[in-house]
Design an enzyme around this catalytic site. Structure first.
Site, PDB file in Angstrom:
ATOM      1  N   CYS A 303       0.815  -1.223   0.000  1.00 21.79           N
ATOM      2  CA  CYS A 303       0.000   0.000   0.000  1.00 21.79           C
ATOM      3  C   CYS A 303       0.849   1.274   0.000  1.00 21.79           C
ATOM      4  O   CYS A 303       0.646   2.186  -0.809  1.00 21.79           O
ATOM      5  CB  CYS A 303      -0.980  -0.008   1.171  1.00 21.79           C
ATOM      6  N   HIS A 351      -2.523   1.189   6.732  1.00 20.70           N
ATOM      7  CA  HIS A 351      -2.945   1.104   5.333  1.00 20.70           C
ATOM      8  C   HIS A 351      -3.176   2.511   4.782  1.00 20.70           C
ATOM      9  O   HIS A 351      -3.522   3.440   5.517  1.00 20.70           O
ATOM     10  CB  HIS A 351      -4.226   0.281   5.198  1.00 20.70           C
ATOM     11  N   HIS A 363      -5.837   1.878  -4.401  1.00 23.48           N
ATOM     12  CA  HIS A 363      -4.953   1.348  -3.369  1.00 23.48           C
ATOM     13  C   HIS A 363      -4.568  -0.088  -3.675  1.00 23.48           C
ATOM     14  O   HIS A 363      -5.179  -0.753  -4.510  1.00 23.48           O
ATOM     15  CB  HIS A 363      -5.603   1.447  -1.979  1.00 23.48           C
TER      16      HIS A 363
END
Length: 391
Positions: A303, A351, A363
Site C-alpha cells: 500500500c 494502510h 490502493h
C-alpha cells in the site's frame, strides 16, 4: 495488532465531519439476509462458521499488513545503517593508512638517531610506550626532540586518537546494524506467519463456502459504494455552495480586501491539482498489478509503496512507510478531500490509498489482491483514520 482495530460500528459514527449515509431499505434487507446466512452456528464437526473464518482471515491480513509496514521501516533503517557502516569502515581503513605513515615517519627519525647515536633509546622507547601520551608527557624527551620530530609525534598522537575513535564508531554502528537486521527478520517472519495462517484457513473452505464468502465481499463493496456516492453528493453540494458564496462576495465593498488571499489560494489549488493529476495518472496505470508485501514497483506494490511511487511520479518524494507518510503533509477532513490526497486507515495507520474523488480511492488492498479503485469505505467508516494532502 491490527486485529484490535476492527471495532463495532455504530450508526451515529462520524468520520472527519461526515455523517453516516443512509442505505436504501432494499440494501439493508439484503445485508440482513446475507448476515443470517453467514452467522450460521459452527457445524457439528466443530468447524468454525463461515463468519468466524472470514473474520479470522480478515484479521490475519490486517496483521500481515501492519507487520509489512514494520518490515518496510526496518528495511529502510537497515539500508541506511549499512551505508553508514560502509562509510565508517572506509574511514577506519584510511585512518589506519595515515597512522602507519605517521608511525613510519617516527621510525625513520629513530633510525636516523640510532645511526648518529643521538637519543635513540628515547625515541625507540616512545614507539614502544603503552600510549603515545604516556611518553609524550615526559618533558625530558620533548626537550631533546627537534621541531620536525615534535611535529611527527603530534601527527602520530592525533592519528592514533582518531583511529581509536573511528573504530569505536564503526563497532557501535555495526551493533546497530545487527539490531536492525534482527528487526527485519522478525517482521518478515511475522508477515509470513500471518499470511500462511490465512492461506491455511482459506484452503479448508469448500467451493460452496468460498462462493458464499465472495457474495459477502460483493455485498460489502456495494454497501461501501453507496457510502461513497453519498460522500460524493455531499462534497458536490458543498463545492457548489462555496462557489455561490465566492460569487456573492466578489462584488461590493469587501471585494478588494479579499481578492489577494483568494488569488493566492487559487494559485495554490491550481498547483496542487496539476501535481495530483500526474500522480493519479500514474496510479491508474498501476491498476491490476498485484499486492506484494514490501514491494515498491514497478511490477507489484504494497500500500505505501504504491502511494510513494504515485507521488514520486508528480515530483513529490514521500517517506517509505505509512507511519511517516501520515505526517508528510497537511491533514484535512474527509469532506474536504481532493483528488491526490492520501487516505489512511486503522488506529495503527497500517494502510493507505490515494483519493480519486467521488468517495473512491486507488490502493493496493491486501495480499492476494490487486491494485484497484474502490470506495474509501471499503472496510467500514470507522476504519478511516485521516486524510493528508502531501503537496
Amino acid at each position: 495488532m491490527a486485529s484490535q482495530h476492527r471495532k463495532p460500528r455504530s450508526a451515529g459514527t462520524r468520520v472527519a465531519g461526515i455523517r453516516t449515509p443512509t442505505l436504501a431499505t432494499a440494501a439493508l434487507t439484503s445485508v440482513a439476509l446475507l448476515s443470517q446466512t453467514a452467522n450460521a452456528a459452527p457445524s457439528d464437526d466443530g468447524k468454525p462458521s463461515l463468519e468466524e473464518v472470514e473474520k479470522k482471515v480478515d484479521d490475519l491480513y490486517r496483521q500481515a499488513e501492519s507487520a509489512t509496514e514494520k518490515y518496510n521501516a526496518a528495511q529502510e533503517k537497515t539500508t541506511k545503517q549499512r551505508k553508514l557502516v560502509d562509510g565508517l569502515l572506509d574511514n577506519v581503513a584510511q585512518g589506519a593508512q595515515k597512522l602507519n605513515e605517521a608511525r613510519e615517519k617516527l621510525g625513520s627519525y629513530a633510525a636516523a638517531q640510532y645511526r648518529t647515536g643521538a637519543s635513540a633509546p628515547d625515541t625507540a622507547a616512545f614507539l614502544l610506550a603503552d600510549t603515545p601520551q604516556d611518553y609524550f608527557d615526559q618533558n625530558q624527551l620533548m626537550s631533546r626532540l627537534t621541531e620536525r620530530q615534535k611535529g611527527a609525534v603530534d601527527d602520530y598522537v592525533t592519528e592514533r586518537s582518531a583511529t581509536v575513535k573511528r573504530r569505536q564508531e564503526a563497532t557501535e554502528s555495526l551493533a546497530t546494524l545487527t539490531d536492525s537486521q534482527n528487526d527485519l527478520r522478525t517482521a518478515k517472519a511475522t508477515v509470513q506467519k500471518k499470511l500462511g495462517a490465512a492461506r491455511e484457513l482459506l484452503s479448508q473452505l469448500t467451493a460452496q463456502e468460498k462462493a458464499r464468502l465472495a457474495a459477502i465481499e460483493k455485498q460489502r463493496r456495494e454497501e461501501a459504494a453507496g457510502k461513497a456516492a453519498e460522500l460524493a453528493r455531499q462534497q458536490a453540494a458543498e463545492q457548489a455552495a462555496a462557489r455561490q458564496e465566492s460569487g456573492g462576495t466578489s462584488s461590493g465593498t469587501g471585494a478588494s480586501s479579499t481578492a489577494p488571499s483568494t488569488s493566492a489560494s487559487t494559485s495554490e489549488d491550481s498547483a496542487y491539482a496539476t501535481k495530483a493529476e500526474k500522480a493519479l495518472a500514474f496510479a491508474r496505470a498501476q491498476i491490476g498489478k498485484p499486492y506484494v508485501w514490501g514491494a515498491t514497483g514497478p511490477d507489484s506494490y504494497d500500500c505505501s509503496g504504491l502511494t510513494q511511487a504515485t507521488w514520486k511520479a508528480a515530483g513529490v518524494i514521500l517517506p517509505r512507510t505509512t507511519y511517516d507518510q501520515v505526517n508528510a503533509g497537511t491533514t484535512v477532513s474527509l469532506a474536504d478531500a481532493r483528488p491526490g490526497d492520501l487516505v489512511f486507515f486503522y488506529d495503527d495507520v497500517s494502510h493507505v490509498g490515494v483519493y480519486v474523488g467521488n468517495g473512491t480511492m486507488i490502493h493496493a488492498p491486501k495480499p492476494g489482491a490487486y491494485v484497484r479503485e474502490e470506495s474509501v469505505f471499503y472496510d467500514g467508516e470507522s476504519g478511516i483514520h485521516s486524510v493528508v494532502r502531501p503537496a
